[in-house]
Design an enzyme around this catalytic site. Structure first.
Site, mmCIF file in Angstrom:
data_model
loop_
_atom_site.group_PDB
_atom_site.id
_atom_site.type_symbol
_atom_site.label_atom_id
_atom_site.label_comp_id
_atom_site.label_asym_id
_atom_site.label_seq_id
_atom_site.Cartn_x
_atom_site.Cartn_y
_atom_site.Cartn_z
ATOM 1 N N LYS A 1 -5.135 38.197 97.067
ATOM 2 C CA LYS A 1 -4.995 37.648 95.977
ATOM 3 C C LYS A 1 -6.048 38.021 94.801
ATOM 4 O O LYS A 1 -5.664 37.791 93.507
ATOM 5 C CB LYS A 1 -4.766 36.184 96.054
ATOM 6 C CG LYS A 1 -3.515 35.842 96.581
ATOM 7 C CD LYS A 1 -3.302 34.496 96.593
ATOM 8 C CE LYS A 1 -1.938 34.005 97.254
ATOM 9 N NZ LYS A 1 -1.431 32.579 97.108
ATOM 10 N N LYS B 1 6.593 43.574 99.203
ATOM 11 C CA LYS B 1 7.415 42.212 99.333
ATOM 12 C C LYS B 1 8.371 42.070 97.971
ATOM 13 O O LYS B 1 8.071 42.211 96.886
ATOM 14 C CB LYS B 1 6.627 41.080 99.629
ATOM 15 C CG LYS B 1 6.110 40.956 100.915
ATOM 16 C CD LYS B 1 5.876 39.530 101.446
ATOM 17 C CE LYS B 1 5.051 38.839 100.501
ATOM 18 N NZ LYS B 1 4.699 37.368 100.828
ATOM 19 N N LYS C 1 8.858 37.348 92.739
ATOM 20 C CA LYS C 1 9.286 37.126 91.210
ATOM 21 C C LYS C 1 8.334 37.610 90.324
ATOM 22 O O LYS C 1 8.537 37.940 89.132
ATOM 23 C CB LYS C 1 9.101 35.521 91.215
ATOM 24 C CG LYS C 1 9.669 34.940 89.807
ATOM 25 C CD LYS C 1 9.427 33.397 89.623
ATOM 26 C CE LYS C 1 9.802 33.112 88.340
ATOM 27 N NZ LYS C 1 9.474 31.765 87.933
#
Length: 378
Positions: free
Chosen positions: A154, A242, A245
């Site tokens: 992240k 993946k 959104k």
């Protein structure tokens, strides 16, 4: 050589006691009543990124519905929106964040989860999550947290050095301890998660054992990791990552709320390959096609070899994509229509959240009081 995957499974890592070795139990894709004990406490959460996409649905919330449908005896089932975890990454503005949280609740309920059987809540509404986070942080070592993968991914960290680590926010670094607190707060016995959370569940088990051993108690159960059975759903246009959104190409993402014509357009534009004389499952050499097969396999709860055999009747990618679109459209029809009704009924959503939060907090408060007593605070 053609790569095949066997029947989609629900993998369960079991620890029967703090001293036993872990084992892997492979179950069928569809849960049965015998899979979850009568006295189990099932807990899981999902981050509020707004309305859910196909990966959220097949990888998490549909399995939650299965668990809700099978709720029995003295089982406790708690599903939540992990809004405290959501602020460890760049934050949306407050109005957008509130909307995302509400859309997450509507998405959870839209798949058919029964709120009379399941407590649905916001993590932030139960302050015991943060309280136990602090208590468990006194057991977690910097070394164990440093080995976690999520804060590195992240933070887009490729090489770990003092300069890059110095830029990492403490909340992101200690994210796994809060996740452990989320789980252990309810003395959870079964935790359905995606395989990317397996490392965090191992830390949870370690912290539970450390607490029990430190105070010579058997307070925390050693939770079972329940892996949802569907393969990871990938981006339609970048099948090396993946479905998300946050993908800048929104044609790569299928949402539960997408209308049939939108789904058809997105699937039609999905990246595949130039081989049309056969349609074989090969996630290395044919990732785009294999992703479409995984979607159908997940929706139909069918083995990949069965889906692969079905694809052999097609003569071209147009027919393949029309078929995939039809399968998705039919399966998402119910959730799409239910979401539209729920998102307009804010009073009902608030009622469900408040009821779920009340039940969950009663349990959380009881357990934290006992933890504080064990530790000598009370």
């Amino acid at each position: 050589m053609m790569l095949r995957r066997s029947i989609p499974r629900l993998l369960v890592h079991k620890r029967f006691s703090s001293a036993s070795a872990g084992t892997i139990q492979q179950l069928n894709a569809k849960l049965s009543p015998k899979d979850i004990p009568d006295e189990a406490t099932v807990f899981s959460m999902i981050q509020p990124t707004g309305k859910f996409h196909l990966g959220n649905y097949l990888g998490a919330t549909r399995a939650w519905k299965d668990l809700s449908d099978l709720q029995k005896g003295n089982q406790k089932i708690i599903f939540g929106v992990a809004d405290l975890h959501a602020i460890t990454i760049p934050k949306p503005d407050a109005a957008e964040f509130r909307r995302f949280r509400k859309e997450a609740i509507a998405s959870i309920l839209s798949v058919g989860i029964d709120p009379s059987k399941v407590s649905v809540m916001y993590q932030s509404q139960i302050p015991e999550h943060s309280q136990l986070h602090w208590l468990l942080s006194t057991f977690a070592s910097m070394g164990s947290l440093n080995r976690m993968n999520q804060w590195k991914s992240k933070s887009n960290i490729k090489e770990v050095d003092n300069e890059t680590i110095g830029k990492v926010k403490l909340g992101l670094f200690s994210y796994p301890v809060l996740q452990a607190a989320d789980i252990l707060l309810y003395r959870s016995t079964h935790v359905p998660v995606g395989d990317d959370q397996a490392q965090h569940l191992e830390l949870t088990r370690t912290l539970a054992e450390q607490f029990n051993n430190t105070y010579n108690v058997d307070f925390f159960p050693i939770p079972t990791t329940v892996f949802t059975p569907t393969s990871k759903i990938l981006s339609l246009n970048s099948p090396d990552k993946k479905m998300s959104k946050s993908d800048p190409n929104q044609q790569s993402v299928i949402y539960l709320t997408d209308e049939p014509d939108v789904i058809k357009t997105k699937v039609k534009k999905a990246v595949t390959d130039s081989i049309s004389e056969s349609f074989n499952y090969d996630p290395i050499k044919r990732p785009g096609l294999s992703n479409l097969m995984n979607i159908v396999s997940g929706i139909q709860r069918a083995p990949i070899d069965v889906v692969e055999s079905e694809f052999q009747k097609f003569n071209n990618y147009r027919d393949v994509k029309n078929y995939v679109s039809e399968v998705i459209i039919e399966d998402l029809k119910g959730p799409r229509e239910e979401y539209k009704k729920l998102i307009q009924d804010e009073a009902y959503l608030d009622k469900i959240i408040n009821e779920g939060q009340g039940r969950a907090r009663d349990l959380a408060n009881k357990n934290v009081n006992e933890i504080m007593k064990i530790m000598g605070f009370n």
